[in-house]
Design a protein around this motif. Structure first.
Motif, mmCIF file in Angstrom:
data_model
loop_
_atom_site.group_PDB
_atom_site.id
_atom_site.type_symbol
_atom_site.label_atom_id
_atom_site.label_comp_id
_atom_site.label_asym_id
_atom_site.label_seq_id
_atom_site.Cartn_x
_atom_site.Cartn_y
_atom_site.Cartn_z
ATOM 1 N N TYR A 161 0.828 -1.202 0.000
ATOM 2 C CA TYR A 161 0.000 0.000 0.000
ATOM 3 C C TYR A 161 0.865 1.256 0.000
ATOM 4 O O TYR A 161 2.044 1.225 0.360
ATOM 5 C CB TYR A 161 -0.958 0.022 1.193
ATOM 6 C CG TYR A 161 -0.295 -0.139 2.535
ATOM 7 C CD1 TYR A 161 -0.202 -1.386 3.133
ATOM 8 C CD2 TYR A 161 0.243 0.965 3.208
ATOM 9 C CE1 TYR A 161 0.411 -1.546 4.364
ATOM 10 C CE2 TYR A 161 0.852 0.811 4.445
ATOM 11 C CZ TYR A 161 0.937 -0.445 5.020
ATOM 12 O OH TYR A 161 1.548 -0.597 6.229
ATOM 13 N N ALA A 162 0.272 2.335 -0.429
ATOM 14 C CA ALA A 162 0.978 3.623 -0.433
ATOM 15 C C ALA A 162 -0.031 4.715 -0.110
ATOM 16 O O ALA A 162 -1.120 4.738 -0.687
ATOM 17 C CB ALA A 162 1.596 3.861 -1.804
ATOM 18 N N VAL A 172 4.756 10.471 -1.206
ATOM 19 C CA VAL A 172 4.146 9.140 -1.154
ATOM 20 C C VAL A 172 4.859 8.298 -0.108
ATOM 21 O O VAL A 172 6.087 8.208 -0.097
ATOM 22 C CB VAL A 172 4.250 8.439 -2.525
ATOM 23 C CG1 VAL A 172 3.592 7.060 -2.486
ATOM 24 C CG2 VAL A 172 3.626 9.292 -3.613
ATOM 25 N N SER A 223 5.023 4.535 1.253
ATOM 26 C CA SER A 223 4.533 3.195 0.920
ATOM 27 C C SER A 223 5.101 2.143 1.847
ATOM 28 O O SER A 223 6.051 2.399 2.595
ATOM 29 C CB SER A 223 4.905 2.861 -0.528
ATOM 30 O OG SER A 223 6.203 2.320 -0.580
ATOM 31 N N SER A 224 4.528 0.941 1.756
ATOM 32 C CA SER A 224 5.021 -0.152 2.600
ATOM 33 C C SER A 224 6.283 -0.779 1.994
ATOM 34 O O SER A 224 6.861 -1.672 2.566
ATOM 35 C CB SER A 224 3.933 -1.203 2.770
ATOM 36 O OG SER A 224 3.473 -1.655 1.515
ATOM 37 N N ASP A 281 8.894 1.281 0.727
ATOM 38 C CA ASP A 281 9.738 2.467 0.504
ATOM 39 C C ASP A 281 11.208 2.138 0.282
ATOM 40 O O ASP A 281 11.898 2.812 -0.460
ATOM 41 C CB ASP A 281 9.619 3.427 1.704
ATOM 42 C CG ASP A 281 8.473 4.402 1.489
ATOM 43 O OD1 ASP A 281 7.825 4.308 0.424
ATOM 44 O OD2 ASP A 281 8.218 5.229 2.378
ATOM 45 N N LEU A 339 7.937 6.537 -6.886
ATOM 46 C CA LEU A 339 6.645 6.581 -6.184
ATOM 47 C C LEU A 339 5.775 7.721 -6.713
ATOM 48 O O LEU A 339 4.559 7.586 -6.830
ATOM 49 C CB LEU A 339 6.871 6.723 -4.672
ATOM 50 C CG LEU A 339 7.543 5.512 -4.008
ATOM 51 C CD1 LEU A 339 7.828 5.781 -2.539
ATOM 52 C CD2 LEU A 339 6.686 4.250 -4.143
ATOM 53 N N LYS A 347 2.101 7.621 -8.386
ATOM 54 C CA LYS A 347 1.002 8.526 -8.021
ATOM 55 C C LYS A 347 0.360 9.105 -9.288
ATOM 56 O O LYS A 347 -0.865 9.152 -9.416
ATOM 57 C CB LYS A 347 1.566 9.647 -7.144
ATOM 58 C CG LYS A 347 0.568 10.670 -6.699
ATOM 59 C CD LYS A 347 1.223 11.664 -5.757
ATOM 60 C CE LYS A 347 0.954 13.082 -6.209
ATOM 61 N NZ LYS A 347 1.714 14.074 -5.430
#
Ligand code: ASP
Length: 609
Positions: A372-373, A381, A383-384, A386, A394, A398
């Protein structure tokens, strides 16, 4: 004198009731303040009895509604005593005068009035019912199914059947106006293993032989086209021995239609017209725009489903180019990486996201995990994953989603693109449910077109018809039949409303040679094709017109309009999830005499419980 069942006599006789043949002069649902002073007779079931001081109040119910009866001790003590003895669901007949209520009940259509009873007849007693016959019943599913005849007394269930009746009337009306003719086709037919499993019926007169119950009247309606009935329909029971779900019953009702001298466009137009007619006449919604159309290819690409719910957006975005090959092993090995953007859901907590991860990992869905982000307020952004991706990548993600601050991006990946899309579809629907985006009073209609002609059956290592073997290939794909059958598109279409497939059909093959070729591609030997469908191919030799059609699932339509979660609630006597009718206890063994007559012996291969 003409006898009017409910109120004719009352009017004709100037309010004097000639009662000996009449159980009732009015119904429990139609009494209004304007009726004050009338002497009426009612008949119905006792819903509830309340004693308050010298008065006894009884709610009496029939199919049309509920009315309040009053028994006054001061008027007639013995009568009041009888009223006090009434039990729930007793069948009674009363006579009395309509008067204005002092305590009005705005929730009830008859809530302005009550009947001061002067005569009471108990027509039949009742045992205490096993659950309360009210909308908010205390009865669970099983007990209500066992006593379905009592369940059907509940207003909510009754209303579903009334809606069903109205819909079938409107359907018949529309199709009749369009020159369709309703023709019944046989229920005892021949078993054809193509498609779902058949229910079979042994034949006594032909020992060892079986009829099948129709999965649909498909071949018969095509034969009717050969016979020249150029517009046929039938509201018909069909039978499929499949595992059951909320939207499936072993026997269900189709609105089965077929037309000659039409192309796909003619059919879509006519049946879109029928859908609009139903929306207008039943739901009072006027749908002016044409239904959008989406190819099957796009439906799978953007929604991972051949029946997308387009009440809300959340289209899939594929992220292979962006996220693959950057050192995150899970993505690097994936055959598909894709995600959805959930508007204004960045506030989802870690705990909620963990729950979503558990959701996609459930065996029924089968994803390995969830990435997820969150788009933060400053546009960055978080995120999980990163540590594998820099902010530029990222930000690219988006943009791919057109995401804004406050949005949440959810990503799935997998080694099988189709399976992963299906998983993402489940996640999309779950998110929409969680965010309340699947409003039952909002309708989004859609045609899905250009289905593939075939799908690959892995177990049997052969192609099978995606719709059925009589569906025609698209003219422009005809050459692919010999080179790449899997790529051939069909003249097949489904109507989808709110993610429910309410109907589907196709333009048929009407040429016996092409039909033969189709059977061959489906792995039929010539003998088998002849044995199973020889009658149809023969008929095609005698001037078969170009034709096509469609079938709607009536149960699904009704449950959609009624806002139900299961089609069971719009069927008078449905089966449970194990395919059983628990009320009549079917299926059940038959006795030896019957077996003998059928020349059958039951020898179960597996032990059953
Ligand atoms: N017989 C098809 C079905 O039951 C519908 C159709 O092609 O008309 O799905």
């Amino acid at each position: 004198m003409p006898f009017c069942y409910f109120c004719g006599l009352e009017r004709l006789n100037n309010n004097k009731i000639t009662s000996y043949i009449m159980y009732r002069t009015r119904t429990c649902g139609d009494l209004r303040l304007a009726d004050e002073g009338l002497i009426v007779k009612l008949a119905g079931w006792v819903q509830k009895t309340r004693k308050m001081g010298g008065m006894t109040f009884v709610d009496i119910r029939d199919r049309y509604g509920m009315a309040q009866l009053v028994f006054d001790q001061e008027n007639d003590a013995a009568l009041c005593e009888s009223a006090n003895k009434l039990g729930r669901e007793y069948v009674i007949q009363v006579k009395g005068e309509i008067r204005e209520r002092s305590n009005k009940n705005k929730k009830l259509s008859t809530g302005d009035v009550e009947i001061l009873v002067t005569e009471l007849v108990v027509l039949n007693k009742s045992e205490t019912p096993p659950f309360t016959i009210e909308d908010d019943t205390d009865g669970g599913d099983d007990i209500r199914m066992k006593y379905r005849y009592l369940d059907l007394r509940r207003t909510s269930v009754r209303k579903n059947l009334e809606l069903r009746h109205k819909m079938t009337l409107e359907i018949r009306h529309y199709l009749d106006q369009q020159n369709f003719i309703e023709i019944e086709t046989p229920v005892l037919i021949k078993s054809t293993p193509e498609g779902a499993r058949d229910f079979v019926v042994p034949s006594r007169m032909n020992p060892g032989q079986f009829y099948a119950l129709p999965q649909s009247p498909q071949t018969f309606k095509q034969l009717l086209m050969v016979s020249g009935f150029d517009r046929y329909f039938q509201i018909v029971k069909c039978f499929r021995d499949e595992d059951l779900r909320a939207d499936r019953q072993p026997e269900f009702t189709q609105i089965d239609c077929e037309m000659s001298f039409v192309d796909q466009e003619d059919i879509l137009t006519l049946f879109e017209g029928m859908a609009k007619h139903l929306f207008k006449s039943i739901r009072k919604v006027e749908l002016l725009d044409e239904f959008p159309r989406m190819t099957w290819q796009d439906a799978m690409k953007y929604y991972g489903s051949d029946k997308p719910d387009i009440r809300f957006d959340m289209k899939f975005v594929e992220l292979m180019d962006l996220l693959k090959g950057k050192g995150f092993k899970v993505f690097d090995e994936a055959a598909y990486i894709g995600g959805i953007c959930v508007k204004e859901a960045a506030s989802y907590t870690r705990k909620q996201l963990d729950k979503l991860t558990d959701f996609v990992k459930r065996p029924q869905i089968g994803a390995k995990g969830l990435v997820y982000a969150r788009i933060k307020e400053d546009g960055s952004v978080k995120s999980s994953v990163d540590k594998f991706y820099d902010q530029d990548t990222l930000q690219g993600m988006k943009e791919a989603f057109n995401a804004e601050a406050g949005d949440l991006i959810l990503i799935l990946s997998g080694d099988n693109a189709m399976k992963t899309r299906h998983q993402l579809n489940e996640l999309r629907l779950e998110m929409a449910d969680q965010l309340g985006l699947r409003d039952k009073n909002k309708f989004a209609c859609l045609w899905v077109v250009d289905f593939p002609l075939f799908e690959w059956n892995e177990d049997e290592n052969r192609y099978q018809a995606m719709h059925h073997p009589f569906t025609s290939p698209k003219q422009e794909d005809m050459a692919l039949l010999d080179t790449d059958p899997g790529a051939v598109r069909a003249n097949a279409y489904d109507m989808i409303i709110n993610g429910v497939e309410v109907g589907g059909g196709s333009i048929r093959i009407h040429d016996s040679e092409l039909q033969n070729k189709m059977f061959k591609l489906l792995g039929f030997t010539e003998e088998r094709a002849q044995e199973q469908f020889g009658f149809l191919m023969n008929a095609f030799k005698y001037g078969a017109p170009p034709h096509g059609g469609l079938a709607y699932g009536l149960d699904r339509w009704v449950s959609l309009f009624a806002g139900l979660d299961s089609i069971r609630d719009c069927i008078a006597f449905p089966k449970n999830n194990a395919g059983r009718d628990v009320m009549i206890d079917a299926p059940s063994p038959i006795d030896d005499i019957q077996l003998d007559e059928l020349n059958l012996k039951v020898d179960l291969k597996k032990e059953t419980l």
